[in-house]
Design a protein around this motif. Structure first.
Motif, PDB file in Angstrom:
ATOM      1  N   ALA A  90       0.839  -1.190   0.000  1.00 21.98           N
ATOM      2  CA  ALA A  90       0.000   0.000   0.000  1.00 21.98           C
ATOM      3  C   ALA A  90       0.878   1.244   0.000  1.00 21.98           C
ATOM      4  N   ASN A  91       0.424   2.260  -0.726  1.00 26.00           N
ATOM      5  CA  ASN A  91       1.181   3.505  -0.826  1.00 26.00           C
ATOM      6  C   ASN A  91       0.182   4.663  -0.890  1.00 26.00           C
ATOM      7  N   GLU A  92      -0.300   5.039   0.268  1.00 24.47           N
ATOM      8  CA  GLU A  92      -1.287   6.123   0.360  1.00 24.47           C
ATOM      9  C   GLU A  92      -0.771   7.198   1.314  1.00 24.47           C
ATOM     10  N   GLY A  93       0.366   7.791   0.974  1.00 17.43           N
ATOM     11  CA  GLY A  93       0.969   8.765   1.880  1.00 17.43           C
ATOM     12  C   GLY A  93       1.816   8.056   2.916  1.00 17.43           C
ATOM     13  N   MET A  94       1.395   6.877   3.307  1.00 16.16           N
ATOM     14  CA  MET A  94       2.157   6.002   4.193  1.00 16.16           C
ATOM     15  C   MET A  94       2.350   4.692   3.441  1.00 16.16           C
ATOM     16  N   ILE A  95       3.536   4.157   3.487  1.00 16.43           N
ATOM     17  CA  ILE A  95       3.794   2.883   2.810  1.00 16.43           C
ATOM     18  C   ILE A  95       3.628   1.750   3.818  1.00 16.43           C
ATOM     19  N   LEU A  96       2.881   0.737   3.396  1.00 15.48           N
ATOM     20  CA  LEU A  96       2.742  -0.474   4.209  1.00 15.48           C
ATOM     21  C   LEU A  96       2.977  -1.669   3.311  1.00 15.48           C
ATOM     22  N   ALA A  97       3.935  -2.476   3.688  1.00 13.90           N
ATOM     23  CA  ALA A  97       4.189  -3.732   2.987  1.00 13.90           C
ATOM     24  C   ALA A  97       3.980  -4.863   3.980  1.00 13.90           C
ATOM     25  N   GLN A  98       3.303  -5.899   3.523  1.00 17.04           N
ATOM     26  CA  GLN A  98       3.098  -7.098   4.334  1.00 17.04           C
ATOM     27  C   GLN A  98       3.219  -8.301   3.410  1.00 17.04           C
ATOM     28  N   HIS A  99       3.469  -9.453   3.994  1.00 20.88           N
ATOM     29  CA  HIS A  99       3.541 -10.674   3.201  1.00 20.88           C
ATOM     30  C   HIS A  99       3.055 -11.842   4.039  1.00 20.88           C
ATOM     31  N   PHE A 100       2.368 -12.753   3.355  1.00 20.70           N
ATOM     32  CA  PHE A 100       1.936 -13.980   4.007  1.00 20.70           C
ATOM     33  C   PHE A 100       1.983 -15.103   2.986  1.00 20.70           C
ATOM     34  N   TYR A 101       1.767 -16.328   3.455  1.00 17.11           N
ATOM     35  CA  TYR A 101       2.093 -17.487   2.645  1.00 17.11           C
ATOM     36  C   TYR A 101       1.043 -18.579   2.755  1.00 17.11           C
ATOM     37  N   CYS A 102       0.927 -19.354   1.677  1.00 20.27           N
ATOM     38  CA  CYS A 102       0.168 -20.597   1.703  1.00 20.27           C
ATOM     39  C   CYS A 102       1.193 -21.720   1.635  1.00 20.27           C
ATOM     40  N   ILE A 103       1.195 -22.544   2.674  1.00 19.62           N
ATOM     41  CA  ILE A 103       2.092 -23.698   2.741  1.00 19.62           C
ATOM     42  C   ILE A 103       1.257 -24.893   3.188  1.00 19.62           C
ATOM     43  N   SER A 104       1.323 -25.968   2.435  1.00 21.30           N
ATOM     44  CA  SER A 104       0.568 -27.196   2.754  1.00 21.30           C
ATOM     45  C   SER A 104      -0.921 -26.894   2.960  1.00 21.30           C
ATOM     46  N   GLN A 110      12.639 -10.171   9.632  1.00 20.37           N
ATOM     47  CA  GLN A 110      11.389  -9.574   9.150  1.00 20.37           C
ATOM     48  C   GLN A 110      11.599  -8.111   8.758  1.00 20.37           C
ATOM     49  N   GLU A 111      12.377  -7.411   9.546  1.00 18.66           N
ATOM     50  CA  GLU A 111      12.655  -6.001   9.265  1.00 18.66           C
ATOM     51  C   GLU A 111      13.420  -5.848   7.950  1.00 18.66           C
ATOM     52  N   GLN A 112      14.372  -6.746   7.713  1.00 19.63           N
ATOM     53  CA  GLN A 112      15.135  -6.707   6.457  1.00 19.63           C
ATOM     54  C   GLN A 112      14.220  -6.901   5.251  1.00 19.63           C
ATOM     55  N   VAL A 113      13.289  -7.856   5.350  1.00 19.94           N
ATOM     56  CA  VAL A 113      12.347  -8.103   4.252  1.00 19.94           C
ATOM     57  C   VAL A 113      11.467  -6.881   4.028  1.00 19.94           C
ATOM     58  N   LEU A 114      10.926  -6.333   5.107  1.00 26.31           N
ATOM     59  CA  LEU A 114      10.055  -5.164   4.977  1.00 26.31           C
ATOM     60  C   LEU A 114      10.806  -3.962   4.425  1.00 26.31           C
ATOM     61  N   ASP A 115      12.064  -3.806   4.814  1.00 25.18           N
ATOM     62  CA  ASP A 115      12.879  -2.709   4.267  1.00 25.18           C
ATOM     63  C   ASP A 115      12.987  -2.826   2.749  1.00 25.18           C
ATOM     64  N   ILE A 116      13.236  -4.030   2.270  1.00 26.53           N
ATOM     65  CA  ILE A 116      13.359  -4.248   0.819  1.00 26.53           C
ATOM     66  C   ILE A 116      12.011  -4.000   0.133  1.00 26.53           C
ATOM     67  N   LEU A 117      10.937  -4.522   0.716  1.00 21.70           N
ATOM     68  CA  LEU A 117       9.613  -4.301   0.121  1.00 21.70           C
ATOM     69  C   LEU A 117       9.271  -2.808   0.085  1.00 21.70           C
ATOM     70  N   ASN A 118       9.550  -2.116   1.184  1.00 21.01           N
ATOM     71  CA  ASN A 118       9.272  -0.678   1.235  1.00 21.01           C
ATOM     72  C   ASN A 118      10.089   0.086   0.196  1.00 21.01           C
ATOM     73  N   GLU A 119      11.363  -0.284   0.068  1.00 19.68           N
ATOM     74  CA  GLU A 119      12.213   0.359  -0.947  1.00 19.68           C
ATOM     75  C   GLU A 119      11.663   0.120  -2.347  1.00 19.68           C
ATOM     76  N   ASP A 120      11.220  -1.113  -2.603  1.00 15.67           N
ATOM     77  CA  ASP A 120      10.669  -1.432  -3.925  1.00 15.67           C
ATOM     78  C   ASP A 120       9.389  -0.641  -4.198  1.00 15.67           C
ATOM     79  N   ILE A 121       8.562  -0.448  -3.183  1.00 12.33           N
ATOM     80  CA  ILE A 121       7.338   0.348  -3.351  1.00 12.33           C
ATOM     81  C   ILE A 121       7.718   1.793  -3.685  1.00 12.33           C
ATOM     82  N   GLN A 122       8.719   2.322  -2.994  1.00 10.77           N
ATOM     83  CA  GLN A 122       9.177   3.687  -3.286  1.00 10.77           C
ATOM     84  C   GLN A 122       9.762   3.775  -4.700  1.00 10.77           C
TER      85      GLN A 122
END
Length: 147
Positions: free
Chosen positions: A33-47, A72-84
């Motif tokens: 999400a990028n609405e003035g504030m960036i929010l990145a989240q991720h979840f998974y389907c396993i089995s 988790q912070e490292q992943v979110l940092d990368i996702l946030n950078e990619d959104i930017q």
């Protein structure tokens, strides 16, 4: 050119989440999400079960996932950078900037699906977190109906 760069940034988002899930996820879900504030989240389907990113060690797999705050912070940092970067890319090419992206990737089949919204999805009553929670529950419910 624009499409290639846009796809490369989405691929980077998928790659970091695939790495986070040790390549064993059946589906990777990325909320950006990028609405003035960036929010990145991720979840998974396993089995055939949906897991929030910090719950991957609850799977039945004999794998120890690194769900530490640091990882988790490292992943979110990368996702946030990619959104930017996506925003900058859209602005550079005079393209509309997605306010919300819901990306779904299936590593085994390499099937990719993206849903993009260009209007704000939040209101005074509905936060960006509410929208993420709703998508998580929607995917969980969809999976339970299939099973």
């Amino acid at each position: 050119m624009f499409e290639d760069e846009f796809s490369a940034l989405q691929a980077d988002m998928v790659d970091i989440c695939n790495e986070y899930s040790c390549g064993v996820a059946d589906k990777i879900f990325i909320y950006a999400a990028n609405e003035g504030m960036i929010l990145a989240q991720h979840f998974y389907c396993i089995s055939n079960k949906i897991f929030d990113c910090h719950k991957l060690n609850d799977t039945d797999l004999q794998i120890e996932f690194d769900v530490s705050d640091d990882c988790q912070e490292q992943v979110l940092d990368i996702l946030n950078e990619d959104i930017q970067r996506l925003q900058s890319l859209c602005e550079k090419y005079d393209q509309p900037v997605p306010k919300l992206m819901k990306l779904v990737y299936e590593p085994k089949t390499k099937k990719f699906n993206g849903e993009y919204k260009y209007e704000n999805q939040t209101t005074d009553e509905v936060s960006v977190f509410d929208n993420y929670d709703a998508w998580f529950e929607e995917e969980k419910s969809r999976l339970e109906k299939q099973g």
